[in-house]
Enzyme design. Structure first.
Site, PDB file in Angstrom:
ATOM      1  N   HIS A 207     -73.207 -45.219 -35.661  1.00 12.68           N
ATOM      2  CA  HIS A 207     -73.684 -45.671 -34.351  1.00 12.68           C
ATOM      3  C   HIS A 207     -74.724 -46.786 -34.397  1.00 12.68           C
ATOM      4  CE1 HIS A 207     -77.095 -43.079 -35.222  1.00 12.68           C
ATOM      5  NE2 HIS A 207     -77.752 -43.682 -34.260  1.00 12.68           N
TER       6      HIS A 207
HETATM    7  C1  UD1 Z   1     -81.510 -44.142 -30.480  1.00 12.26           C
HETATM    8  C2  UD1 Z   1     -82.573 -44.610 -31.456  1.00 12.26           C
HETATM    9  C3  UD1 Z   1     -82.077 -44.367 -32.888  1.00 12.26           C
HETATM   10  C4  UD1 Z   1     -81.665 -42.930 -33.082  1.00 12.26           C
HETATM   11  C5  UD1 Z   1     -80.656 -42.541 -32.018  1.00 12.26           C
HETATM   12  C6  UD1 Z   1     -80.320 -41.066 -32.127  1.00 12.26           C
HETATM   13  C7  UD1 Z   1     -83.935 -46.483 -30.668  1.00 12.26           C
HETATM   14  C8  UD1 Z   1     -84.232 -47.918 -30.831  1.00 12.26           C
HETATM   15  N1  UD1 Z   1     -82.865 -46.022 -31.327  1.00 12.26           N
HETATM   16  O1  UD1 Z   1     -80.370 -44.984 -30.694  1.00 12.26           O
HETATM   17  O2  UD1 Z   1     -83.122 -44.661 -33.786  1.00 12.26           O
HETATM   18  O3  UD1 Z   1     -81.069 -42.785 -34.358  1.00 12.26           O
HETATM   19  O4  UD1 Z   1     -81.194 -42.791 -30.716  1.00 12.26           O
HETATM   20  O5  UD1 Z   1     -79.130 -40.742 -31.521  1.00 12.26           O
HETATM   21  O6  UD1 Z   1     -84.659 -45.790 -29.967  1.00 12.26           O
HETATM   22  N2  UD1 Z   1     -75.931 -44.169 -24.188  1.00 12.26           N
HETATM   23  C9  UD1 Z   1     -75.208 -43.429 -23.288  1.00 12.26           C
HETATM   24  N3  UD1 Z   1     -75.665 -42.180 -22.969  1.00 12.26           N
HETATM   25  C10 UD1 Z   1     -76.788 -41.647 -23.510  1.00 12.26           C
HETATM   26  C11 UD1 Z   1     -77.532 -42.424 -24.406  1.00 12.26           C
HETATM   27  C12 UD1 Z   1     -77.088 -43.681 -24.749  1.00 12.26           C
HETATM   28  O7  UD1 Z   1     -74.180 -43.860 -22.788  1.00 12.26           O
HETATM   29  O8  UD1 Z   1     -77.126 -40.496 -23.180  1.00 12.26           O
HETATM   30  C13 UD1 Z   1     -75.417 -45.514 -24.598  1.00 12.26           C
HETATM   31  C14 UD1 Z   1     -75.833 -46.635 -23.685  1.00 12.26           C
HETATM   32  O9  UD1 Z   1     -74.812 -47.563 -23.651  1.00 12.26           O
HETATM   33  C15 UD1 Z   1     -77.021 -47.231 -24.421  1.00 12.26           C
HETATM   34  C16 UD1 Z   1     -76.610 -47.057 -25.869  1.00 12.26           C
HETATM   35  O10 UD1 Z   1     -75.909 -45.802 -25.886  1.00 12.26           O
HETATM   36  O11 UD1 Z   1     -77.274 -48.554 -24.073  1.00 12.26           O
HETATM   37  C17 UD1 Z   1     -77.736 -46.998 -26.850  1.00 12.26           C
HETATM   38  O12 UD1 Z   1     -78.670 -45.978 -26.499  1.00 12.26           O
HETATM   39  P1  UD1 Z   1     -80.194 -46.087 -26.944  1.00 12.26           P
HETATM   40  O13 UD1 Z   1     -80.926 -44.887 -26.509  1.00 12.26           O
HETATM   41  O14 UD1 Z   1     -80.749 -47.401 -26.530  1.00 12.26           O
HETATM   42  O15 UD1 Z   1     -80.135 -46.122 -28.532  1.00 12.26           O
HETATM   43  P2  UD1 Z   1     -79.292 -45.209 -29.543  1.00 12.26           P
HETATM   44  O16 UD1 Z   1     -78.235 -46.048 -30.149  1.00 12.26           O
HETATM   45  O17 UD1 Z   1     -78.901 -43.917 -28.941  1.00 12.26           O
END
Ligand code: UD1
Length: 354
Positions: A207
């Protein structure tokens, strides 16, 4: 009585909080939890709170997704507003790991002169293109109590001039694994999680933006999976769903919805090997004595590389396939503590803080 305000927002932080919150309560430290809402899908959030019996958060800030600046900025504003609404400032603010929620919590606390407790301190990938690397460095340098998972973390902090209130306590995720894996075994039927009848399989999670935002890298990973002799089970993070739909998925690759912690424990326990770019899963694979192939150029969890238990491949088809064919050639030794990290943390906090 002293009180702690804890900030969580992303999946692995719910797991860590499940064991630490319980330990804080046991020693009589009052805790309030803020959920930033960084993760908000049912399978990315609610499932964990229910399954792990976490104390309900005082508030969910519902920050949701966005660019890193926007996401972190909204968190800053909302966490500060929440603290301003309290009758008095908490005595400390606790954050885990290296997500945007971690950094936002640390910045608010430092501006308000609230001491910061950082769990999983001192980790470095030395790759500043990772948002997590900046989050970790800034959080460590703002913290008052720094709890490291190994001596490596303590040494790294010393190199950066941080030596006060630094403790090697081991890793709280090991506490979580030991606490919950037996319960998970009892509660979860592998057959209900696996998309095929039980046989040997590899467990994959990919991811990181460096792997999934680049078609070239993601295709290299998919190509590698297509060349493997066993099925690959991949619980897909929501950030990757759309992209994967547009790419050719190999026949032996089974994409499934994101899974709860208990389901992950059971998938991990029964798999042959792990292929991942996650930080936490590298450690969990090690503790479960599963060889791990890490689809990154570097790891913060360098200790797992010893004896070939973890191998770094980057998003390189040949390197991934070769690494999957290899087996560890060194003994498994215990890493990241003894599963009593939470007790060590609360002991320090009681002695120094209460
Ligand atoms: C985040 C952390 C990462 C951690 C991971 C655990 C940061 C910079 N990164 O990454 O270090 O390993 O969490 O899982 O904080 N999205 C959804 N639903 C959700 C959450 C996310 O659809 O419930 C999608 C959205 O498109 C979003 C993307 O995932 O833009 C990324 O989510 P984000 O929370 O920004 O970062 P992660 O990749 O989850």
């Amino acid at each position: 009585m002293k009180s702690i305000l804890t900030i969580v927002g992303a999946r692995p932080q719910f797991v860590k909080a499940a064991v630490v919150s319980k330990a804080l309560a046991e020693v009589g430290i009052e805790e309030e939890i803020i959920h930033t809402g960084q993760h908000y899908d049912h399978e990315m959030s609610t499932v964990f709170w229910d399954e792990l019996n976490l104390p309900a958060p005082s508030v969910n800030l519902e920050v949701g997704s966005g660019s890193h600046g926007k996401q972190t900025g909204i968190m800053l504003q909302k966490i500060e507003e929440f603290i301003f609404g309290l009758p008095q400032n908490p005595d400390a603010l606790l954050v885990y790991g290296d997500t945007n929620s971690t950094l936002a919590g640390a910045l608010v606390a430092s501006k308000l002169h609230i001491p910061i407790v950082h769990i999983e301190a001192g980790l470095r990938s030395f790759n500043k293109e990772m948002p997590e690397e900046i989050n970790r460095i800034l959080t460590d340098h703002a913290s008052e109590f720094l709890f490291c998972s190994s001596e490596q973390g303590v040494d790294q902090l010393a190199k950066e001039g941080i030596t006060h209130n630094v403790f090697n306590v081991g890793d709280v995720m090991y506490d979580a694994l030991l606490t919950f894996s037996e319960i998970a075994d009892k509660k979860i039927d592998l057959k209900q999680v696996l998309p095929f009848n039980k046989e040997e399989y590899y467990l994959a999670t990919i991811h990181r933006p460096s792997n999934t935002d680049s078609d070239t890298n993601l295709n290299s990973v998919l190509q590698a999976f297509s060349k493997l002799s066993k099925p690959v089970v991949w619980p897909v993070h929501p950030r990757n769903k759309k992209k994967l739909k547009s790419l050719a998925i190999p026949k032996n690759l089974h994409l499934i919805e994101p899974v709860s912690y208990f389901k992950m424990m059971v998938l991990l326990k029964n798999c042959s090997k792990v292929i991942t770019d996650s930080g936490g899963l590298q450690k969990e694979a090690y503790w479960m004595k599963k060889p791990c192939i890490t689809v990154r150029q570097e790891t913060e969890w360098v200790e797992t590389l010893k004896g070939g238990w973890n191998q770094l491949t980057g998003a390189n088809t040949k390197a991934i396939v070769k690494a999957v064919q290899q087996n560890p050639d060194g003994d498994w030794t215990s890493l990241y503590g003894d599963g009593k990290a939470t007790k060590k943390i609360t002991k320090v906090l009681k002695e120094k803080f209460i």
